[in-house]
Write an enzyme that holds these catalytic residues in place. Structure first.
Site: not given
Ligand code: NAP
Length: 255
Positions: A147, A160
């Site tokens: 991030s 986080y």
């Molecule tokens: P998201 O839309 O909430 O999707 C999260 C994904 O991770 C889903 O496929 C979910 O599967 C899986 N997941 C979450 N908790 C889990 C658990 N305990 N066990 C197994 N699977 C789990 O999140 P996103 O925004 O795409 O984020 C993806 C990555 O990018 C993360 O590492 C996040 O920290 C990073 N990131 C995101 C942002 C942003 O602004 N979106 C910014 C910086 C970094 P299920 O639904 O089946 O649980």
């Protein structure tokens, strides 16, 4: 022939959000993609169906991360998924994308919160890599999704942000250790991206404020991140390892 044809990729959290976009892009580039999910099997199946509709290859596998034995359970499901398809065992690209946020300042973080966010965001990828190294072929790729919060201070997500700092160090350290096997290890760091992890983006005022973090004055889309991951996963990035690729749209570059 596409760039990743003949390769196998695993995208943790590939069912939704950024991970879904990464899974679709790697499949479009020719990889067989294992689309991992935690609890939402429907979303994972939708992702697989989308990939297949585009002519790609994928399968879904479920394993909750952040619980004891998570890495072993995930790899068992991965091995079984490959076997069911009659595919070669092993993989070439591991994308550690699954993660959760913790929008709390230091005063409000409980010990349980802290343990949970570290269990999902740090402990799980650590042991996934440890137990996956025997499966990952020489010349492979490990890509950790971090991030921009490790470059820019966000007190509202302190624990986080710390988890992502740990991942950055894992990237650097493993890149040295795995060099002799020709495996590259890199970090891709998104900024604010339009996914369900950011429900507050539905508020137009918050959206405008967060968009202004980027020099391009917009919120990132999952494909903005997936395209960077695809570059790192491909042969063109063979000489890049141990690096932190900032994919924040130039967030907070200066005053
Ligand atoms: P998201 O839309 O909430 O999707 C999260 C994904 O991770 C889903 O496929 C979910 O599967 C899986 N997941 C979450 N908790 C889990 C658990 N305990 N066990 C197994 N699977 C789990 O999140 P996103 O925004 O795409 O984020 C993806 C990555 O990018 C993360 O590492 C996040 O920290 C990073 N990131 C995101 C942002 C942003 O602004 N979106 C910014 C910086 C970094 P299920 O639904 O089946 O649980």
């Amino acid at each position: 022939m596409s760039g990743l044809s003949g390769r196998t990729a695993l995208v943790t959290g590939g069912s939704r959000g950024i991970g879904r976009s990464i899974a679709r892009r790697l499949a479009r580039d020719g990889a067989l993609v294992a689309v991992h999910y935690g609890g939402n099997e429907t979303a994972a199946k939708e992702t697989v169906a989308g990939i297949e509709a585009d002519g790609g290859q994928a399968f879904a596998l479920g394993a909750e991360l952040g619980v004891p034995g998570d890495a072993a359970a995930l790899w068992a499901a991965f091995d079984e998924g490959l076997e069911r398809r009659g595919a070669e065992p092993g993989l070439d690209i591991l994308v550690n994308n699954a993660g959760i946020t913790l929008p709390r300042q230091i005063a409000d973080v409980t010990e349980e919160d802290y343990d949970r966010v570290f269990a999902v965001n740090v402990r799980a990828p650590f042991f996934l890599i440890q137990q996956g190294l025997g499966r990952l072929r020489d010349g492979g790729r490990i890509i950790n999704i971090s991030s921009g919060a490790t470059r820019i201070a966000f007190p509202r997500t302190v624990a986080y942000s710390m988890t992502k700092g740990a991942l950055d160090t894992l990237t650097l350290t493993l890149a040295l250790a795995l060099g002799p096997r020709g495996i590259t290890v890199n970090t891709v760091a998104p900024g604010i991206v339009d996914t369900e992890i950011n429900p507050h983006l539905k508020d137009p005022r918050v959206r405008a404020e967060l968009a202004s973090f980027s020099v391009f004055d917009r919120i990132g889309q999952p494909s903005d991140i997936a395209d960077v991951v695809a570059f790192v996963a491909g042969d063109d990035a063979r000489w890049i390892t141990g690096q932190y690729l900032d994919a924040t749209g130039g967030a907070h570059l200066g005053v």
